[in-house]
Design an enzyme around this catalytic site. Sequence first.
Site, short mmCIF file in Angstrom:
data_model
loop_
_atom_site.label_atom_id
_atom_site.label_comp_id
_atom_site.label_asym_id
_atom_site.label_seq_id
_atom_site.Cartn_x
_atom_site.Cartn_y
_atom_site.Cartn_z
CB SER A 1 36.58 8.65 -26.93
OG SER A 1 36.29 10.02 -27.15
NE ARG B 1 31.48 18.38 -22.98
CZ ARG B 1 30.21 18.02 -22.73
NH1 ARG B 1 29.37 18.92 -22.23
NH2 ARG B 1 29.80 16.81 -22.96
CE LYS C 1 37.04 17.46 -20.35
NZ LYS C 1 35.97 16.82 -19.57
NE ARG D 1 30.66 15.38 -26.21
CZ ARG D 1 31.12 16.48 -26.76
NH1 ARG D 1 30.57 16.94 -27.87
NH2 ARG D 1 32.10 17.15 -26.21
CE1 TYR E 1 37.49 5.10 -22.53
CE2 TYR E 1 38.87 6.48 -23.92
CZ TYR E 1 37.83 6.35 -23.02
OH TYR E 1 37.13 7.45 -22.61
CE LYS F 1 39.05 14.01 -21.29
NZ LYS F 1 37.86 13.88 -20.52
CD GLU G 1 41.81 26.61 -16.02
OE1 GLU G 1 41.61 26.18 -14.86
OE2 GLU G 1 40.92 27.16 -16.70
C1 PBG Z 1 33.29 14.98 -18.93
C2 PBG Z 1 34.27 14.11 -19.64
C3 PBG Z 1 34.43 13.96 -21.03
C4 PBG Z 1 35.45 13.03 -21.20
C5 PBG Z 1 35.87 12.62 -19.94
N1 PBG Z 1 35.14 13.32 -18.99
C6 PBG Z 1 33.65 14.55 -22.15
C7 PBG Z 1 33.82 15.96 -22.51
O1 PBG Z 1 34.44 16.74 -21.81
O2 PBG Z 1 33.24 16.36 -23.55
C8 PBG Z 1 35.97 12.56 -22.51
C9 PBG Z 1 36.74 11.29 -22.49
C10 PBG Z 1 37.01 10.75 -23.85
O3 PBG Z 1 36.70 11.38 -24.88
O4 PBG Z 1 37.56 9.63 -23.91
N2 PBG Z 1 32.49 14.23 -18.04
#
Ligand code: PBG
Length: 322
Positions: free
Chosen positions: A273, A216, A195, A205, A312, A247, A232
């Site tokens: 997203s 992060r 990730k 967000r 989605y 991801k 990982e």
């Molecule tokens: C963390 C999490 C995130 C997403 C899924 N799980 C946010 C992040 O890591 O900043 C993002 C999913 C998306 O952007 O569609 N709980």
Amino acid sequence: MFPHRPRRLRQSAPMRNLVAQNRLAPADLILPVFVKEGAALPIDISSMPGVQQHSMDSLKAAAHDAVAAGVGGIMLFGVPETLDAQGSAGVDPNGILNVAIREVVAEVGNDMVVMADTCLDEFTDHGHCGVLDDAGNVDNDATNEIYANMALAQAEAGVHVVSPSGMMDGQVGVIRDALDDAGYTNTTILAYSAKYASAFYGPFREAVDSALTGDRKTYQMDSANRTEAILETELDIQEGADMVMVKPAMSYLDILRDVANMSPVPVAAYQISGEYAMIEAAAANGWIERVPAMLESLTAIRRAGAQNILTYYATEAARLLA
Ligand code: PBG
């Protein structure tokens, strides 16, 4: 003259369909959903047209729609009313996510795989995926202890799959041990293994009313790195991950291919997203054709090696594929 004329296999839709090397099926898709505590009605997410923060009722309806379309799984995210430094609402059996798990499992638990995000960022007042030490840094091992309790609460609520997404070192092993010790040997782990820290999470967000300022980058991976994704993934599999994930998806298709080539367990990818938002925004402007772009993006993720795709678009795409 030309013994091979590749265009021969492209001459008609049936011919192209016959020789297509990758296919999407509804059962491969996983629908991510947001449920907002206290919401009487669903609330639109402006940066993700067509996606909503659900009320409990609209969440159940969305789950039924997904089942009817043949979608294989649903991934639940909670948006709590109260935040604190420890993310307590994520562990609380009466917290919104755990309540939603119970409700969705009761509604559709026999018909689809019910998954939950096992991460603190939706629940902390500072918006980080873990708890902070005195210096304000995310404390890896203290966070893992909370993840273990969160996974237990989710398992207790009946979730089929917990999905640690916080990128703490050792999180999968700590969760597996806690689940096994409590007798939840069948609770499955889908690990967000590779990730990356990504600007494309932006709309998420808004989707979870995140309080995060900053980034992060001390726990999610650096987009410059490739082989680290293998490490990982190896670590997560050694620690007990039943499935792994890459991801985001579209800017990381090379990583997805690398992981698919080495992973002995099923590989998922998350079309996040911002990837969704880009397609929607361009389509809304008439700059790209929405449905072909959607299906092409999902096919590309499949072609790069994803068995399962979190998107989605899951319900809509499943209907188109049926
Ligand atoms: C963390 C999490 C995130 C997403 C899924 N799980 C946010 C992040 O890591 O900043 C993002 C999913 C998306 O952007 O569609 N709980």
